[in-house]
Design a protein around this motif. Structure first.
Motif, PDB file in Angstrom:
ATOM      1  N   PHE A 183       4.162   0.483   1.555  1.00 21.63           N
ATOM      2  CA  PHE A 183       4.115  -0.102   2.742  1.00 21.63           C
ATOM      3  C   PHE A 183       3.658  -1.654   2.587  1.00 21.63           C
ATOM      4  O   PHE A 183       2.580  -1.813   1.970  1.00 21.63           O
ATOM      5  CB  PHE A 183       3.116   0.423   3.628  1.00 21.63           C
ATOM      6  CG  PHE A 183       2.882  -0.321   5.035  1.00 21.63           C
ATOM      7  CD1 PHE A 183       3.762  -0.800   5.854  1.00 21.63           C
ATOM      8  CD2 PHE A 183       1.952  -0.746   5.298  1.00 21.63           C
ATOM      9  CE1 PHE A 183       3.534  -1.240   6.966  1.00 21.63           C
ATOM     10  CE2 PHE A 183       1.437  -1.733   6.401  1.00 21.63           C
ATOM     11  CZ  PHE A 183       2.334  -1.824   7.186  1.00 21.63           C
ATOM     12  N   HIS A 205      -5.859 -15.219  17.963  1.00 17.53           N
ATOM     13  CA  HIS A 205      -5.089 -14.754  18.827  1.00 17.53           C
ATOM     14  C   HIS A 205      -4.916 -15.653  20.201  1.00 17.53           C
ATOM     15  O   HIS A 205      -3.831 -15.373  20.817  1.00 17.53           O
ATOM     16  CB  HIS A 205      -5.652 -13.234  19.591  1.00 17.53           C
ATOM     17  CG  HIS A 205      -5.224 -12.288  18.569  1.00 17.53           C
ATOM     18  ND1 HIS A 205      -3.971 -11.887  18.488  1.00 17.53           N
ATOM     19  CD2 HIS A 205      -6.140 -11.277  17.904  1.00 17.53           C
ATOM     20  CE1 HIS A 205      -3.917 -10.854  17.880  1.00 17.53           C
ATOM     21  NE2 HIS A 205      -4.807 -10.397  17.427  1.00 17.53           N
ATOM     22  N   ALA A 250       2.168  -4.650   3.561  1.00 23.75           N
ATOM     23  CA  ALA A 250       1.262  -5.268   4.577  1.00 23.75           C
ATOM     24  C   ALA A 250       1.549  -6.626   4.925  1.00 23.75           C
ATOM     25  O   ALA A 250       1.391  -7.412   5.729  1.00 23.75           O
ATOM     26  CB  ALA A 250      -0.106  -4.889   4.411  1.00 23.75           C
ATOM     27  N   GLN A 258     -13.649 -10.325  10.545  1.00 22.89           N
ATOM     28  CA  GLN A 258     -13.326 -10.301  11.761  1.00 22.89           C
ATOM     29  C   GLN A 258     -14.326  -9.475  12.620  1.00 22.89           C
ATOM     30  O   GLN A 258     -14.398 -10.116  13.715  1.00 22.89           O
ATOM     31  CB  GLN A 258     -11.839  -9.080  11.629  1.00 22.89           C
ATOM     32  CG  GLN A 258     -11.328  -8.939  13.144  1.00 22.89           C
ATOM     33  CD  GLN A 258      -9.802  -8.435  13.044  1.00 22.89           C
ATOM     34  OE1 GLN A 258      -9.280  -8.343  11.969  1.00 22.89           O
ATOM     35  NE2 GLN A 258      -9.353  -8.078  14.298  1.00 22.89           N
ATOM     36  N   PRO A 314       0.991 -10.812  16.004  1.00 24.09           N
ATOM     37  CA  PRO A 314       0.673  -9.558  16.999  1.00 24.09           C
ATOM     38  C   PRO A 314      -0.357  -8.724  15.964  1.00 24.09           C
ATOM     39  O   PRO A 314      -0.671  -8.933  14.667  1.00 24.09           O
ATOM     40  CB  PRO A 314       1.794  -8.816  17.264  1.00 24.09           C
ATOM     41  CG  PRO A 314       2.866  -9.331  16.278  1.00 24.09           C
ATOM     42  CD  PRO A 314       2.483 -10.558  15.732  1.00 24.09           C
ATOM     43  N   ASN A 315      -1.079  -7.838  16.702  1.00 25.68           N
ATOM     44  CA  ASN A 315      -1.734  -6.681  15.918  1.00 25.68           C
ATOM     45  C   ASN A 315      -1.187  -5.880  14.606  1.00 25.68           C
ATOM     46  O   ASN A 315       0.062  -5.684  14.734  1.00 25.68           O
ATOM     47  CB  ASN A 315      -2.390  -5.654  16.880  1.00 25.68           C
ATOM     48  CG  ASN A 315      -3.296  -6.346  17.793  1.00 25.68           C
ATOM     49  OD1 ASN A 315      -2.911  -6.288  18.940  1.00 25.68           O
ATOM     50  ND2 ASN A 315      -4.551  -6.645  17.302  1.00 25.68           N
ATOM     51  N   GLY A 316      -1.740  -5.985  13.391  1.00 27.98           N
ATOM     52  CA  GLY A 316      -0.928  -5.321  12.489  1.00 27.98           C
ATOM     53  C   GLY A 316       0.069  -6.143  11.645  1.00 27.98           C
ATOM     54  O   GLY A 316       0.690  -5.664  10.975  1.00 27.98           O
ATOM     55  N   ALA A 317       0.077  -7.278  12.097  1.00 28.43           N
ATOM     56  CA  ALA A 317       0.866  -8.206  11.264  1.00 28.43           C
ATOM     57  C   ALA A 317       0.723  -8.504   9.915  1.00 28.43           C
ATOM     58  O   ALA A 317       1.467  -9.154   8.969  1.00 28.43           O
ATOM     59  CB  ALA A 317       1.042  -9.657  12.103  1.00 28.43           C
ATOM     60  N   GLY A 318      -0.788  -8.478   9.446  1.00 29.36           N
ATOM     61  CA  GLY A 318      -1.032  -8.354   7.972  1.00 29.36           C
ATOM     62  C   GLY A 318      -1.944  -9.598   7.940  1.00 29.36           C
ATOM     63  O   GLY A 318      -2.119 -10.160   6.984  1.00 29.36           O
ATOM     64  N   LYS A 319      -2.464 -10.203   9.056  1.00 31.58           N
ATOM     65  CA  LYS A 319      -3.244 -11.557   9.087  1.00 31.58           C
ATOM     66  C   LYS A 319      -4.755 -11.176   8.169  1.00 31.58           C
ATOM     67  O   LYS A 319      -5.150 -11.751   7.274  1.00 31.58           O
ATOM     68  CB  LYS A 319      -3.560 -11.998  10.343  1.00 31.58           C
ATOM     69  CG  LYS A 319      -2.513 -11.966  11.251  1.00 31.58           C
ATOM     70  CD  LYS A 319      -2.494 -12.641  12.523  1.00 31.58           C
ATOM     71  CE  LYS A 319      -3.652 -11.698  13.439  1.00 31.58           C
ATOM     72  NZ  LYS A 319      -2.918 -10.447  13.934  1.00 31.58           N
ATOM     73  N   PHE A 376       0.853  -0.873  -0.061  1.00 33.74           N
ATOM     74  CA  PHE A 376      -0.177   0.030   0.048  1.00 33.74           C
ATOM     75  C   PHE A 376       0.748   0.959   0.014  1.00 33.74           C
ATOM     76  O   PHE A 376       1.353   1.424   1.019  1.00 33.74           O
ATOM     77  CB  PHE A 376      -0.811  -0.061   1.287  1.00 33.74           C
ATOM     78  CG  PHE A 376      -2.039  -1.038   1.185  1.00 33.74           C
ATOM     79  CD1 PHE A 376      -2.721  -1.399   0.500  1.00 33.74           C
ATOM     80  CD2 PHE A 376      -1.642  -2.198   2.347  1.00 33.74           C
ATOM     81  CE1 PHE A 376      -3.627  -2.587   0.604  1.00 33.74           C
ATOM     82  CE2 PHE A 376      -2.513  -3.186   2.456  1.00 33.74           C
ATOM     83  CZ  PHE A 376      -3.721  -3.288   1.799  1.00 33.74           C
ATOM     84  N   GLU A 393     -10.526 -14.476  13.355  1.00 35.18           N
ATOM     85  CA  GLU A 393     -10.753 -14.287  14.773  1.00 35.18           C
ATOM     86  C   GLU A 393     -12.136 -14.652  14.871  1.00 35.18           C
ATOM     87  O   GLU A 393     -12.980 -14.024  15.578  1.00 35.18           O
ATOM     88  CB  GLU A 393     -10.728 -12.950  15.197  1.00 35.18           C
ATOM     89  CG  GLU A 393      -9.253 -12.569  14.782  1.00 35.18           C
ATOM     90  CD  GLU A 393      -8.711 -11.393  15.590  1.00 35.18           C
ATOM     91  OE1 GLU A 393      -9.142 -10.839  16.448  1.00 35.18           O
ATOM     92  OE2 GLU A 393      -7.506 -11.065  15.349  1.00 35.18           O
ATOM     93  N   THR A 429      -5.341  -8.742   6.177  1.00 37.44           N
ATOM     94  CA  THR A 429      -4.849  -8.351   4.659  1.00 37.44           C
ATOM     95  C   THR A 429      -4.693  -9.700   3.931  1.00 37.44           C
ATOM     96  O   THR A 429      -5.146  -9.361   2.881  1.00 37.44           O
ATOM     97  CB  THR A 429      -3.774  -7.411   4.727  1.00 37.44           C
ATOM     98  OG1 THR A 429      -3.927  -6.330   5.673  1.00 37.44           O
ATOM     99  CG2 THR A 429      -3.344  -6.790   3.387  1.00 37.44           C
TER     100      THR A 429
HETATM  101  N1  LIG Z   1      -6.130  -1.010   2.359  1.00 37.28           N
HETATM  102  C1  LIG Z   1      -5.085  -0.479   3.193  1.00 37.28           C
HETATM  103  N2  LIG Z   1      -4.377   0.406   2.921  1.00 37.28           N
HETATM  104  C2  LIG Z   1      -3.164   0.866   3.724  1.00 37.28           C
HETATM  105  N3  LIG Z   1      -2.774   0.249   4.587  1.00 37.28           N
HETATM  106  C3  LIG Z   1      -3.693  -0.949   4.927  1.00 37.28           C
HETATM  107  C4  LIG Z   1      -4.758  -1.259   4.266  1.00 37.28           C
HETATM  108  N4  LIG Z   1      -5.147  -2.781   4.867  1.00 37.28           N
HETATM  109  C5  LIG Z   1      -4.327  -2.709   5.877  1.00 37.28           C
HETATM  110  N5  LIG Z   1      -3.628  -1.725   6.024  1.00 37.28           N
HETATM  111  C6  LIG Z   1      -2.160  -1.894   6.920  1.00 37.28           C
HETATM  112  O1  LIG Z   1      -1.813  -3.275   6.804  1.00 37.28           O
HETATM  113  C7  LIG Z   1      -1.345  -3.478   8.265  1.00 37.28           C
HETATM  114  C8  LIG Z   1      -1.692  -5.026   8.410  1.00 37.28           C
HETATM  115  O2  LIG Z   1      -3.381  -4.856   8.967  1.00 37.28           O
HETATM  116  P1  LIG Z   1      -4.165  -6.342   9.150  1.00 37.28           P
HETATM  117  O3  LIG Z   1      -5.481  -5.715   9.276  1.00 37.28           O
HETATM  118  O4  LIG Z   1      -3.956  -7.142   8.162  1.00 37.28           O
HETATM  119  O5  LIG Z   1      -3.486  -6.512  10.530  1.00 37.28           O
HETATM  120  P2  LIG Z   1      -3.853  -8.032  11.383  1.00 37.28           P
HETATM  121  O6  LIG Z   1      -2.717  -8.735  11.277  1.00 37.28           O
HETATM  122  O7  LIG Z   1      -5.215  -8.248  11.006  1.00 37.28           O
HETATM  123  O8  LIG Z   1      -4.192  -7.159  12.791  1.00 37.28           O
HETATM  124  P3  LIG Z   1      -5.287  -7.454  13.995  1.00 37.28           P
HETATM  125  O9  LIG Z   1      -4.870  -8.403  14.740  1.00 37.28           O
HETATM  126  O10 LIG Z   1      -5.309  -6.005  14.709  1.00 37.28           O
HETATM  127  O11 LIG Z   1      -6.368  -7.816  13.219  1.00 37.28           O
HETATM  128  C9  LIG Z   1      -1.998  -2.619   9.269  1.00 37.28           C
HETATM  129  O12 LIG Z   1      -0.737  -1.620   9.642  1.00 37.28           O
HETATM  130  C10 LIG Z   1      -3.005  -1.922   8.436  1.00 37.28           C
HETATM  131  O13 LIG Z   1      -2.958  -0.482   8.783  1.00 37.28           O
END
Ligand SMILES: Nc1ncnc2c1ncn2[C@@H]1O[C@H](COP(=O)(O)OP(=O)(O)OP(=O)(O)O)[C@@H](O)[C@H]1O
Ligand SMILES: [Mg+2]
Lengths: 387, 247
Positions: free
Chosen positions: B20, B205, B22, B89, B41-46, B17, B174, B48
């Motif tokens: 970045f 988690h 993800a 989620q 952990p949170n924000g790991a990209g799961k 993105f 989740e 996505t």
């Molecule tokens: N469409 C997007 N555009 C920009 N950044 C994004 C987009 N979708 C996700 N991200 C970023 O990608 C990273 C991963 O997000 P993701 O939701 O996949 O995390 P997660 O592992 O599911 O976390 P959680 O446990 O909190 O659900 C985050 O930093 C998020 O801000």
């Protein structure tokens, strides 16, 4: 399970009862209490209620707020008006005798075309020579316009406020189109002086009675038809899309197709109303295709309850009567009142009158029963005393 | 390894993105008939990652294959029709429809406009809805509107909507969030039962829950897979302890 199923039955019964009450009001009460002038007014209002019924499908259930239903309503109206105008033109020619009229106008051509130096009937008027084709056009023309807009917009996943704004722009475009293409549309005056339909004089009182019943009857039929569609799986899907669009998409549905369908259906229902309006009042004008009427249609819906096919008919009647009476006496106040009603309804009871009725109807009924009992007792007492 | 053992192939998957990443060069293989878990952990990209599999987001690079389908080139609804479905989620059910209607809408018939118009609630449909409602512990809630369910029941209902759609591959984001201990136990039973004839990819988690259901685990951190294996081996991995289990 049995108990729960009976819950569903009583829900159905409620719909049937409210439908019967509406039918009785339109087909019995109004014709009995109103003179023909008022009844004709009601027919005009009911023709607008078609647009509101369409909005119940696409907005109330499908979540697609269209601020351009007036366009489809108007297109339906213009199609029928075109047919009636051609008939009127031929009649005038016949009455006057061909020899005299030839010098003045082109035979069988609508007067406004003549004023615009058009000497031959434009091709887009050809379908309106035939009554059956005209009836098909009343449905198909708005349907196609809605389909093209729906295809262009919903396939691109534009929705919500953006869609509403686009439909507003559509009103504006249509108005300009209809006003500027004078030779084809009658310009700012619209299509006027419509007198007969297939030789039947639509201006007599008897005809106005018949047309009132035609309008009310068709409205009731459209409500039943819409109810049928909303109770199908498609109806459930519309609600599902409104509340949780992504869930529907990721359950294997092409969401845009369902949106296009409901938008087209709403447009076609609206168009039927426009055509009936023309029969009831004998003219069609571009002022009726513009932004203001389209917004009124949304207000009918919001006030009556946007999820209720029956509620919106009452919503339409209340707003229209209100406008007729208040706007003559206090035109400025009326606009504020209208705006006020809209804000109060959307904030305080988003389900409109139908929602109020749902939640307070039972209570009111219980109260009424109690009240009547007291009355009965009181009258009994009286009788006893008298005895 | 013979290729028929796997239901879902995720290979060198990357999405960026605005620079970045993800999800960064992720490869995960889900075996048929198993429960595969991704933790991190949170924000790991799961989430996505699931967005990529179900077509919500298009990858910058890499491949996703299911059976003979290349999911990266397909539309969302076609991916579902191929047999891959997903739970969100935040539980996404239809609040104004009843549990029965929620399941009915997810029944894999009448998916086109005309099909939906002509759809008949026949005995086969009713039986199937009751069967699924039984599995997801909601058979006494069939006439309850979705919005009145508890958080846990909404999660179950959404799983039920995937079950009734007859999918070969289910992605769950989740699924036990907001559930009581008892409900978690019931969900674990449910997943074990339904994984017998389909494959499941779970994001979770709750470690105890993962221990109970996972055949295989991938750990993600900052868009990358940092460990893979059974829960026991992964739990002992130093990198994993450092970024995730440590806190
Ligand atoms: N469409 C997007 N555009 C920009 N950044 C994004 C987009 N979708 C996700 N991200 C970023 O990608 C990273 C991963 O997000 P993701 O939701 O996949 O995390 P997660 O592992 O599911 O976390 P959680 O446990 O909190 O659900 C985050 O930093 C998020 O801000
Ligand atoms: Mg997530």
């Amino acid at each position: 399970m049995k108990l729960l199923e009976s819950g569903v039955v009583s829900e159905n019964r409620k719909h049937i009862i409210s439908f019967i009450i509406l039918a009785a009001t339109l087909l019995l009460v109004f014709p009995l209490v109103f003179d023909i002038f008022r009844l004709n007014l009601v027919a005009k209002y009911l023709s607008l209620a078609f647009a509101a019924v369409g909005l119940v499908i696409c907005w109330g259930h499908g979540g697609i707020l269209s601020l351009g239903q007036g366009v489809f309503w108007g297109l339906g109206g213009y199609c029928l008006a075109a047919f009636l105008k051609l008939e009127a033109a031929v009649n005038i020619a016949n009455e006057a005798g061909t020899d005299q009229i030839k010098a003045l106008t082109t035979v069988g051509l609508p007067d406004f075309m003549d004023w615009n130096q058009i000497t031959e009937l434009p091709y887009i008027w050809y379908p309106f020579k035939s009554f059956p084709i005209t009836l098909i056009c009343v449905l198909i023309v708005p349907g196609i316009v809605a389909f093209i807009i729906g295809l262009a917009i919903f396939k691109r996943r534009v929705s919500g406020v953006y869609f509403a704004i686009i439909t507003q722009a559509l009103c504006w475009i249509m108005e300009i189109l209809f006003v500027t293409r004078q030779g084809w549309t009658g310009g700012i005056n619209g299509i006027t002086d419509l007198r007969t339909c297939l030789g039947w004089d639509i201006r007599t009182q008897a005809a106005q009675y018949t047309l009132y019943f035609l309008t009310a009857g068709l409205l009731l039929a459209v409500i039943l038809f819409s109810k049928k569609i909303l109770s199908s799986k498609l109806g459930q899907l519309l609600v599902a899309i409104r509340d949780m669009e992504d869930r529907v998409r990721f359950s294997g549905y092409d969401v845009s197709n369902f949106k296009i369908f409901s938008f087209c259906l709403a447009a076609m229902i609206s168009a039927v109303g426009g055509a009936l309006f023309v029969l009831n009042v004998g003219f069609m004008s571009p002022k009726l295709v513009t932004i203001a009427p389209s917004i009124y249609m949304v207000i009918f819906c919001a006030l009556g309850g946007r999820e209720s096919l029956i509620g919106v008919v009452y919503g339409t009647l209340i707003v229209c009567f209100g406008r007729t009476y208040f706007s003559e006496q206090f035109p400025e106040l009326w606009m504020f009142l209208m705006g006020g009603i809209f804000i109060v309804v959307t904030v305080a009871c988003p389900k409109g009158l139908a929602g109020l009725f749902e939640s307070h109807g039972a209570k009111a009924l219980a109260f009424l029963k109690k009240f009547l009992k007291i009355e009965n007792l009181a009258s009994k007492d009286k009788k006893e005393v008298e005895a | 390894m013979s290729s028929t053992d796997y239901a879902l192939y995720i290979e060198n998957l990357t999405v960026s993105f605005d620079g970045f990443k993800a999800v960064d060069d992720v490869s995960i293989y889900v075996e048929k008939g198993t429960v595969h878990v991704v933790i991190g952990p949170n924000g790991a990209g799961k989430t996505t990652l699931l967005d990529l599999v179900c077509g919500k987001t298009k990858p910058t690079a890499g491949k996703i294959k299911f059976d003979d389908y290349d999911l990266t080139t397909m539309h969302e609804q076609d991916i579902v029709q191929a047999g891959v479905g997903r739970k969100f989620q935040t539980p996404s059910i239809y609040p104004s429809l009843t549990v029965f209607e929620n399941l009915e809408v997810s029944y894999p018939k009448g998916r086109g406009v005309w099909g939906a118009l002509g759809f008949k609630r026949d005995q086969e449909v009713i039986d199937r809805i009751h069967e699924v409602a039984d599995m997801i512990y909601l058979s006494d809630k069939l006439q309850t509107p979705g919005e009145l369910l508890s958080h846990g029941q909404k999660q179950w209902l959404e799983i039920g909507m995937l079950l009734i759609a007859d999918l070969q591959m289910i992605l769950l984001d989740e699924p036990v969030a907001g559930m009581s201990v008892v409900e978690r136990k019931q969900t674990a039973d449910l997943l074990r039962k339904i994984s017998q004839n389909r494959s499941i990819l779970v994001i979770e988690h709750d470690m105890n829950f993962v221990r109970e259901i996972a055949h295989r685990v991938n750990v993600m951190h900052q868009g990358k897979v940092i460990a893979e294996g059974s829960m026991e081996t992964v739990e002992k991995n130093e990198k994993v302890i450092e970024v995730y289990l440590g806190h």
